[in-house]
Scaffold this motif. Structure first.
Motif, PDB file in Angstrom:
ATOM      1  N   PHE A 154       0.847  -1.185   0.000  1.00  0.00           N
ATOM      2  CA  PHE A 154       0.000   0.000   0.000  1.00  0.00           C
ATOM      3  C   PHE A 154       0.889   1.244   0.000  1.00  0.00           C
ATOM      4  N   THR A 155       0.496   2.253  -0.731  1.00  0.00           N
ATOM      5  CA  THR A 155       1.167   3.549  -0.645  1.00  0.00           C
ATOM      6  C   THR A 155       0.104   4.634  -0.586  1.00  0.00           C
ATOM      7  N   GLY A 156       0.354   5.655   0.196  1.00  0.00           N
ATOM      8  CA  GLY A 156      -0.616   6.734   0.319  1.00  0.00           C
ATOM      9  C   GLY A 156      -0.237   7.675   1.435  1.00  0.00           C
ATOM     10  N   GLU A 157      -1.196   8.444   1.889  1.00  0.00           N
ATOM     11  CA  GLU A 157      -0.952   9.398   2.966  1.00  0.00           C
ATOM     12  C   GLU A 157      -2.218   9.547   3.788  1.00  0.00           C
ATOM     13  N   ILE A 158      -2.078   9.588   5.109  1.00  0.00           N
ATOM     14  CA  ILE A 158      -3.230   9.791   5.983  1.00  0.00           C
ATOM     15  C   ILE A 158      -3.065  11.103   6.738  1.00  0.00           C
ATOM     16  N   ALA A 159      -4.196  11.712   7.074  1.00  0.00           N
ATOM     17  CA  ALA A 159      -4.174  13.026   7.727  1.00  0.00           C
ATOM     18  C   ALA A 159      -3.708  12.940   9.173  1.00  0.00           C
ATOM     19  N   PHE A 160      -3.956  11.793   9.814  1.00  0.00           N
ATOM     20  CA  PHE A 160      -3.525  11.613  11.202  1.00  0.00           C
ATOM     21  C   PHE A 160      -3.371  10.117  11.472  1.00  0.00           C
ATOM     22  N   PRO A 161      -2.507   9.734  12.395  1.00  0.00           N
ATOM     23  CA  PRO A 161      -2.288   8.313  12.687  1.00  0.00           C
ATOM     24  C   PRO A 161      -3.504   7.705  13.374  1.00  0.00           C
ATOM     25  N   ASP A 162      -3.744   6.419  13.093  1.00  0.00           N
ATOM     26  CA  ASP A 162      -4.898   5.760  13.699  1.00  0.00           C
ATOM     27  C   ASP A 162      -4.768   4.250  13.554  1.00  0.00           C
ATOM     28  N   MET A 163      -5.452   3.529  14.439  1.00  0.00           N
ATOM     29  CA  MET A 163      -5.555   2.086  14.307  1.00  0.00           C
ATOM     30  C   MET A 163      -6.511   1.802  13.153  1.00  0.00           C
ATOM     31  N   SER A 169     -17.059   4.343  36.933  1.00  0.00           N
ATOM     32  CA  SER A 169     -18.171   5.082  37.525  1.00  0.00           C
ATOM     33  C   SER A 169     -18.570   6.200  36.564  1.00  0.00           C
ATOM     34  N   ARG A 170     -19.717   6.820  36.800  1.00  0.00           N
ATOM     35  CA  ARG A 170     -20.136   7.934  35.959  1.00  0.00           C
ATOM     36  C   ARG A 170     -19.111   9.068  36.025  1.00  0.00           C
ATOM     37  N   GLU A 171     -18.543   9.278  37.202  1.00  0.00           N
ATOM     38  CA  GLU A 171     -17.541  10.326  37.367  1.00  0.00           C
ATOM     39  C   GLU A 171     -16.305  10.032  36.522  1.00  0.00           C
ATOM     40  N   GLU A 172     -15.895   8.762  36.471  1.00  0.00           N
ATOM     41  CA  GLU A 172     -14.720   8.381  35.676  1.00  0.00           C
ATOM     42  C   GLU A 172     -15.014   8.477  34.182  1.00  0.00           C
ATOM     43  N   LEU A 173     -16.224   8.087  33.782  1.00  0.00           N
ATOM     44  CA  LEU A 173     -16.599   8.199  32.376  1.00  0.00           C
ATOM     45  C   LEU A 173     -16.484   9.646  31.908  1.00  0.00           C
ATOM     46  N   LYS A 174     -16.936  10.557  32.731  1.00  0.00           N
ATOM     47  CA  LYS A 174     -16.875  11.978  32.397  1.00  0.00           C
ATOM     48  C   LYS A 174     -15.429  12.477  32.404  1.00  0.00           C
ATOM     49  N   GLU A 175     -14.676  12.073  33.430  1.00  0.00           N
ATOM     50  CA  GLU A 175     -13.286  12.519  33.571  1.00  0.00           C
ATOM     51  C   GLU A 175     -12.434  12.121  32.374  1.00  0.00           C
ATOM     52  N   TYR A 176     -12.506  10.844  31.974  1.00  0.00           N
ATOM     53  CA  TYR A 176     -11.631  10.371  30.907  1.00  0.00           C
ATOM     54  C   TYR A 176     -12.080  10.871  29.535  1.00  0.00           C
ATOM     55  N   TYR A 177     -13.373  11.041  29.326  1.00  0.00           N
ATOM     56  CA  TYR A 177     -13.846  11.581  28.054  1.00  0.00           C
ATOM     57  C   TYR A 177     -13.308  12.997  27.858  1.00  0.00           C
ATOM     58  N   GLU A 178     -13.381  13.801  28.897  1.00  0.00           N
ATOM     59  CA  GLU A 178     -12.930  15.195  28.807  1.00  0.00           C
ATOM     60  C   GLU A 178     -11.403  15.309  28.802  1.00  0.00           C
ATOM     61  N   LEU A 179     -10.719  14.235  29.206  1.00  0.00           N
ATOM     62  CA  LEU A 179      -9.262  14.242  29.268  1.00  0.00           C
ATOM     63  C   LEU A 179      -8.625  14.222  27.881  1.00  0.00           C
ATOM     64  N   PHE A 180      -9.249  13.490  26.944  1.00  0.00           N
ATOM     65  CA  PHE A 180      -8.666  13.316  25.616  1.00  0.00           C
ATOM     66  C   PHE A 180      -8.601  14.628  24.836  1.00  0.00           C
ATOM     67  N   THR A 181      -7.478  14.819  24.118  1.00  0.00           N
ATOM     68  CA  THR A 181      -7.294  16.010  23.281  1.00  0.00           C
ATOM     69  C   THR A 181      -6.612  15.614  21.969  1.00  0.00           C
ATOM     70  N   GLY A 182      -6.491  16.565  21.045  1.00  0.00           N
ATOM     71  CA  GLY A 182      -5.698  16.387  19.822  1.00  0.00           C
ATOM     72  C   GLY A 182      -6.021  15.142  19.023  1.00  0.00           C
ATOM     73  N   ASP A 183      -4.961  14.405  18.621  1.00  0.00           N
ATOM     74  CA  ASP A 183      -5.127  13.222  17.778  1.00  0.00           C
ATOM     75  C   ASP A 183      -5.976  12.142  18.444  1.00  0.00           C
ATOM     76  N   ALA A 184      -5.998  12.110  19.759  1.00  0.00           N
ATOM     77  CA  ALA A 184      -6.804  11.112  20.465  1.00  0.00           C
ATOM     78  C   ALA A 184      -8.280  11.246  20.106  1.00  0.00           C
ATOM     79  N   ARG A 185      -8.755  12.479  19.958  1.00  0.00           N
ATOM     80  CA  ARG A 185     -10.161  12.713  19.633  1.00  0.00           C
ATOM     81  C   ARG A 185     -10.472  12.440  18.154  1.00  0.00           C
ATOM     82  N   LYS A 186      -9.430  12.324  17.337  1.00  0.00           N
ATOM     83  CA  LYS A 186      -9.630  12.002  15.928  1.00  0.00           C
ATOM     84  C   LYS A 186      -9.697  10.488  15.707  1.00  0.00           C
ATOM     85  N   ALA A 187      -9.229   9.717  16.665  1.00  0.00           N
ATOM     86  CA  ALA A 187      -9.165   8.264  16.527  1.00  0.00           C
ATOM     87  C   ALA A 187     -10.558   7.669  16.324  1.00  0.00           C
TER      88      ALA A 187
END
Length: 400
Positions: free
Chosen positions: A76-85, A223-241
Motif C-alpha cells: 500500500f502507498t498513500g498518505e493519511i491526515a492523522f495516525p490511527d488504528m 463510575s459515571r464520574e470516571e466516564l466523564k473525567e476520561y472523556y474530557e481528558l482526551f485532546t488532539g489526535d486522540a479525539r480524531k481516533a
C-alpha cells in the motif's frame, strides 16, 4: 559505427540507472505518506484492504486502500491526515494495526489464526504507534502472569472438576474458595487497569490512548464520574481516533446526553410473551424498572430472585418491572421465563444472530444485564444501578 554503439550503450546505462532510482524512490514514503509492504503466508493470490477500525464501529466502514495480493505479497502507498488504528483485511481474514505515515512492514500467517472468527496475528515493524500499543498491552497483560495470582488457576480447575463430575459439593467448595480470594482479585484488576489509566493520563493527546483504554471505558468498569473525567481528558489526535469517535463518544453520550440519568427513556412497543403488544408509556406504575436480559446471561437470571423480592415488597405501592429480552432466540427466551417463573411483564426485542435488537440499541445497552429505573414520565432515575443503589432508591421513594 563503434562511436554510435558506445553512445547507445551509454544511453541504455543512464536509462537503467534512472529507472532503478525511480523504483527505489517508490519504496520510500511519498512526501509524508506511508508505504506498507506485506508478506502473507497461506494466501498466495487474493486482495488486501485497509479500512477504518471495525471493532465496535457501527458507522459505515470507509475503505482507505485496496490492492491485490500476488504470490503472497502486497503493498500500500498513500498518505493519511492523522495516525490511527486500522483494520487490515486479507481476503476473508482480518486483523488490526496502527497506521501512520512511515515505512511499515507487515508479516502475517493465515494458518496461525488467534480464534475461529477469521482473525490472525500480525508482525508489524516500522510503526511507532503499534510499538507503543503493544508495549502497554504486554505490560498490562503481564499482571495476570504474576505467580502471586496463580491461585486463580486452581480455582478454575476446581470449577472444571465440579462441572465434569456434576458435584454440587465441589461447586460450593470452589465458590467458597473464589469468595475468599475476592480482595486479591480486586487487587489484580486494579493493577491491570491502572497501567492503562496511567498511560492515558500521561498521554491524553496520543492517538494510541483511546485504544489502550479500550473497553475499560464502559459502564460497570467505570463510575459515571470516571466516564466523564476520561472523556474530557482526551485532546488532539486522540479525539480524531476512530475508536474515540465511535465507541467512547457513544458510551459518553448514552450516559450523559441520550439515555442517562435525567433523560427521558425512549418509548417502545414490543410483543409480550403472550403475544400482545406492550407500550412502555402505557405501563402503569410510579416507578418502572426496565431490565434488558437474555436467557444465556447468567448474571441476568441470577438477579431475578432479588427482583422478585422487590416486586413483592413494592408492587402495591407502584413499582413494576418490564423485562426486555434481547440478543436472544425467542424460544429460549420463552423457556427461561417459564423456568425462572418471573411474574412481571416480558417483551421480546427482535434480533438476529444474538445481536442487540433495535430497542436495546436505542437505549445504548453496553452489556447484559442493563437496567434503568424510570418514573411515570419515563424520566431516568437510575442507570445500571448496583443492587444496593436500587434498594436504597426504592426505599427512599416508597418507604419501608
Amino acid at each position: 559505427m563503434r562511436t554510435a554503439i558506445k553512445i547507445l550503450a551509454a544511453i541504455i546505462c543512464v536509462s537503467t540507472v534512472f529507472y532503478s532510482c525511480k523504483d527505489k524512490k517508490k519504496e520510500q514514503p511519498k512526501e509524508d505518506g506511508y508505504v506498507v509492504t506485506g508478506t502473507v503466508k497461506g494466501l498466495d493470490n487474493s486482495y488486501a484492504k485497509i479500512t477504518d477500525y471495525q471493532i465496535f464501529n457501527q458507522n459505515k466502514i470507509n475503505v482507505i486502500d485496496s490492492v491485490p495480493i500476488v504470490n503472497g505479497k502486497f503493498k500500500f502507498t498513500g498518505e493519511i491526515a492523522f495516525p490511527d488504528m486500522v483494520t487490515l483485511e486479507l481476503g476473508e481474514y482480518t486483523s488490526n494495526f496502527y497506521l501512520e505515515n512511515s515505512a511499515i512492514e507487515i508479516t502475517a500467517d493465515i494458518e496461525k489464526m488467534k480464534d475461529r472468527n477469521n482473525r490472525f496475528a500480525l508482525d508489524v515493524k516500522g510503526s511507532k504507534g503499534q510499538d507503543k500499543y503493544e508495549e502497554i498491552e504486554e505490560k498490562a497483560s503481564a499482571v495476570f502472569k504474576d505467580p502471586k495470582y496463580d491461585v486463580f488457576n486452581e480455582v478454575r480447575q476446581m470449577f472444571a472438576k465440579a462441572k465434569k463430575e456434576g458435584s454440587e459439593e465441589l461447586i460450593n467448595e470452589a465458590l467458597k474458595k473464589q469468595e475468599s480470594l475476592q480482595s486479591l482479585a480486586e487487587e489484580r484488576t486494579a493493577k491491570y487497569k491502572n497501567i492503562k489509566y496511567d498511560f492515558v493520563k500521561a498521554n491524553p493527546s496520543s492517538a494510541v490512548a483511546p485504544y489502550v483504554l479500550g473497553v475499560q471505558y464502559t459502564e460497570g468498569r467505570m463510575s459515571r464520574e470516571e466516564l466523564k473525567e476520561y472523556y474530557e481528558l482526551f485532546t488532539g489526535d486522540a479525539r480524531k481516533a476512530t475508536f474515540f469517535k465511535t465507541f467512547i463518544t457513544k458510551i459518553y453520550k448514552d450516559n450523559f446526553e441520550n439515555v442517562g440519568v435525567g433523560n427521558i427513556a425512549p418509548d417502545f412497543t414490543l410483543q409480550t410473551v403472550q403475544g400482545d403488544e406492550l407500550t412502555l408509556s402505557k405501563v402503569e406504575g410510579k416507578y418502572i424498572l426496565v431490565d434488558f436480559w437474555a436467557s444465556w446471561c447468567v448474571p441476568c437470571r441470577a438477579s431475578f430472585p432479588h427482583l422478585k423480592e422487590l416486586r413483592k415488597q413494592y408492587k402495591n405501592k407502584g413499582f413494576t418491572i418490564v423485562g426486555v429480552g434481547t440478543a436472544d432466540e425467542k424460544e429460549k427466551w420463552k423457556k427461561a421465563i417459564k423456568e425462572d417463573n418471573t411474574p412481571w411483564n416480558h417483551v421480546y426485542d427482535v434480533s438476529e444472530n444474538h445481536a442487540y435488537g433495535p430497542v436495546a440499541k436505542s437505549y445504548g445497552v453496553p452489556h447484559l444485564p442493563t437496567t434503568l429505573l424510570v418514573d411515570s414520565n419515563r424520566k431516568i432515575i437510575l442507570r445500571n444501578p448496583s443492587k444496593e443503589e436500587l434498594d436504597a432508591k426504592l426505599k427512599e421513594v416508597f418507604g419501608h
